[in-house]
Design a protein around this motif. Sequence first.
Motif, mmCIF file in Angstrom:
data_model
loop_
_atom_site.group_PDB
_atom_site.id
_atom_site.type_symbol
_atom_site.label_atom_id
_atom_site.label_comp_id
_atom_site.label_asym_id
_atom_site.label_seq_id
_atom_site.Cartn_x
_atom_site.Cartn_y
_atom_site.Cartn_z
ATOM 1 N N PHE A 1 0.811 -1.221 0.000
ATOM 2 C CA PHE A 1 0.000 0.000 0.000
ATOM 3 C C PHE A 1 0.841 1.266 0.000
ATOM 4 O O PHE A 1 0.304 2.372 0.075
ATOM 5 C CB PHE A 1 -0.949 -0.008 1.204
ATOM 6 N N ASN A 2 2.165 1.110 -0.060
ATOM 7 C CA ASN A 2 3.052 2.265 -0.119
ATOM 8 C C ASN A 2 3.957 2.217 -1.340
ATOM 9 O O ASN A 2 5.072 2.729 -1.319
ATOM 10 C CB ASN A 2 3.905 2.345 1.161
ATOM 11 N N GLN A 3 3.465 1.595 -2.387
ATOM 12 C CA GLN A 3 4.179 1.597 -3.649
ATOM 13 C C GLN A 3 4.047 2.983 -4.302
ATOM 14 O O GLN A 3 3.381 3.862 -3.770
ATOM 15 C CB GLN A 3 3.635 0.499 -4.559
ATOM 16 N N SER A 4 4.667 3.139 -5.439
ATOM 17 C CA SER A 4 4.690 4.446 -6.105
ATOM 18 C C SER A 4 3.285 5.025 -6.249
ATOM 19 O O SER A 4 2.372 4.354 -6.740
ATOM 20 C CB SER A 4 5.323 4.311 -7.491
ATOM 21 N N ASP A 5 3.150 6.277 -5.802
ATOM 22 C CA ASP A 5 1.850 6.939 -5.913
ATOM 23 C C ASP A 5 1.596 7.405 -7.343
ATOM 24 O O ASP A 5 0.471 7.760 -7.689
ATOM 25 C CB ASP A 5 1.793 8.130 -4.949
ATOM 26 N N GLN A 6 2.648 7.399 -8.176
ATOM 27 C CA GLN A 6 2.487 7.823 -9.566
ATOM 28 C C GLN A 6 2.095 6.649 -10.464
ATOM 29 O O GLN A 6 1.146 6.734 -11.243
ATOM 30 C CB GLN A 6 3.792 8.449 -10.089
ATOM 31 N N THR A 7 2.803 5.531 -10.324
ATOM 32 C CA THR A 7 2.514 4.397 -11.214
ATOM 33 C C THR A 7 1.468 3.435 -10.668
ATOM 34 O O THR A 7 0.754 2.794 -11.442
ATOM 35 C CB THR A 7 3.805 3.606 -11.488
ATOM 36 N N ARG A 8 1.381 3.295 -9.333
ATOM 37 C CA ARG A 8 0.420 2.400 -8.697
ATOM 38 C C ARG A 8 0.352 1.033 -9.403
ATOM 39 O O ARG A 8 -0.683 0.648 -9.970
ATOM 40 C CB ARG A 8 -0.955 3.041 -8.628
ATOM 41 N N PRO A 9 1.440 0.287 -9.381
ATOM 42 C CA PRO A 9 1.466 -0.985 -10.127
ATOM 43 C C PRO A 9 0.461 -2.005 -9.647
ATOM 44 O O PRO A 9 0.046 -2.888 -10.413
ATOM 45 C CB PRO A 9 2.907 -1.474 -9.903
ATOM 46 N N GLU A 10 0.047 -1.909 -8.371
ATOM 47 C CA GLU A 10 -0.911 -2.880 -7.839
ATOM 48 C C GLU A 10 -2.295 -2.744 -8.467
ATOM 49 O O GLU A 10 -3.143 -3.618 -8.287
ATOM 50 C CB GLU A 10 -1.006 -2.755 -6.315
ATOM 51 N N GLU A 11 -2.519 -1.665 -9.218
ATOM 52 C CA GLU A 11 -3.803 -1.474 -9.885
ATOM 53 C C GLU A 11 -3.826 -2.076 -11.289
ATOM 54 O O GLU A 11 -4.864 -2.043 -11.953
ATOM 55 C CB GLU A 11 -4.143 0.011 -9.950
ATOM 56 N N SER A 12 -2.694 -2.617 -11.743
ATOM 57 C CA SER A 12 -2.623 -3.178 -13.096
ATOM 58 C C SER A 12 -3.397 -4.491 -13.174
ATOM 59 O O SER A 12 -3.434 -5.269 -12.220
ATOM 60 C CB SER A 12 -1.169 -3.411 -13.487
ATOM 61 N N GLN A 13 -3.972 -4.753 -14.340
ATOM 62 C CA GLN A 13 -4.710 -5.996 -14.595
ATOM 63 C C GLN A 13 -4.259 -6.616 -15.907
ATOM 64 O O GLN A 13 -4.983 -6.602 -16.893
ATOM 65 C CB GLN A 13 -6.216 -5.743 -14.626
ATOM 66 N N PRO A 14 -3.056 -7.207 -15.941
ATOM 67 C CA PRO A 14 -2.635 -7.897 -17.172
ATOM 68 C C PRO A 14 -3.618 -8.997 -17.526
ATOM 69 O O PRO A 14 -4.200 -9.643 -16.655
ATOM 70 C CB PRO A 14 -1.264 -8.477 -16.787
ATOM 71 N N ALA A 15 -3.795 -9.216 -18.802
ATOM 72 C CA ALA A 15 -4.776 -10.199 -19.266
ATOM 73 C C ALA A 15 -4.492 -11.586 -18.713
ATOM 74 O O ALA A 15 -5.418 -12.370 -18.477
ATOM 75 C CB ALA A 15 -4.793 -10.224 -20.791
ATOM 76 N N VAL A 16 -3.221 -11.913 -18.471
ATOM 77 C CA VAL A 16 -2.868 -13.245 -17.995
ATOM 78 C C VAL A 16 -3.381 -13.495 -16.582
ATOM 79 O O VAL A 16 -3.461 -14.642 -16.142
ATOM 80 C CB VAL A 16 -1.338 -13.441 -18.052
#
Length: 363
Positions: A128-143
């Motif tokens: 919950f303290n990852q980059s506030d700009q990229t927010r990688p935890e919000e990504s949803q790769p198709a795989v």
Amino acid sequence: MPRHATLARALRRRAFRAFTLVELLVVIAIIGVLVSLLLPAVQAAREAARRMNCQSNQKNFALAVINYENAKKQLPAAMGEGVLAGRNKTEFLPYQGPQLSWHIQVLPYMELQSLYSQFKIDGTTSIFNQSDQTRPEESQPAVMLCPSDSAFGRFYSDPDFTSGLGGVRKVAKGNYVAYAGPEHMNSAHVFPGTINTVGNELRQVSDGTSQTIMITEVRTRDVPEDQRGAWALAWPGSSCIALDLHSGPLGTSWTASGRPDVPYIPSTKQQDLDYSNPPNSFGGGVYSADKLRKCPDSAGADIERMSCDSANESWGSAAPRSLHPGGVNSAHVDGSVHWLSNDVNVTLLGAMICINDGVLPTE
């Protein structure tokens, strides 16, 4: 012959060739019957395609884990930097520490290096303290997504639990999880699944890589406070599940005895199997509903056959589920993907999850 007479005769011939209203209705009815007969076949073909896509995704995950092991000489851990405490440092605490899932660790082996590089993995920075700009935890790769489910666009977010850098964070949901162990999450270091609290060496999978289940499926709900499927989180039901099948009689369970050296013996006692078959079951494991930090809309979860309890504890468990008719896909440690039927024997399933129980499948 007068021109108007010729025209009248032509019109009568044209009228004679036209469909009557009754004939038209009969044709429409026949077309309707044909469509109704073809529709189930079309739907079945679509589901077969979705299931194959899902199997392909699981295959990619399994191969990524194998390639990770080839490079690191150990399997990924359920948490990048796990927290072990309690009884002789054998109790897994899923809600403490960085809480980064095993999915993140294998991203470079799935041609997702760019996404992996956005995560800060230093042993202290939480999900919950990852980059506030990229927010990688919000990504949803198709795989990450099984097309039979509707996880795309769904996120886990709860102001009580996901607050961090930049406010309340969201974690994208997916459909693939690893079995941490056959009993509870907190006992996975004692009764281990393939991807458990610490990184196993491949040689520790003594029951055989082709016989041991590693990855399976979960369903998601369109409820932000429901953590199930949140792929970047090392939480029960999010990226890992446990069967809740206790070892032998309940009194010999590790969680009951407190001993870290109790061998896992899958229970065969009928009274221990009241919830029958875990895949797609009403209950979360053999015994009860999925143990989540919060169970919002429990009535709706029951209707969806995804029952849950609020249990902000370390002993969580959760069930494999899918919207495929009849069962779930499961990937084994050797990279093969198999169909796990809803009517699988629960004792057999527990043996196939534990990596070192010494029980090999006989059916």
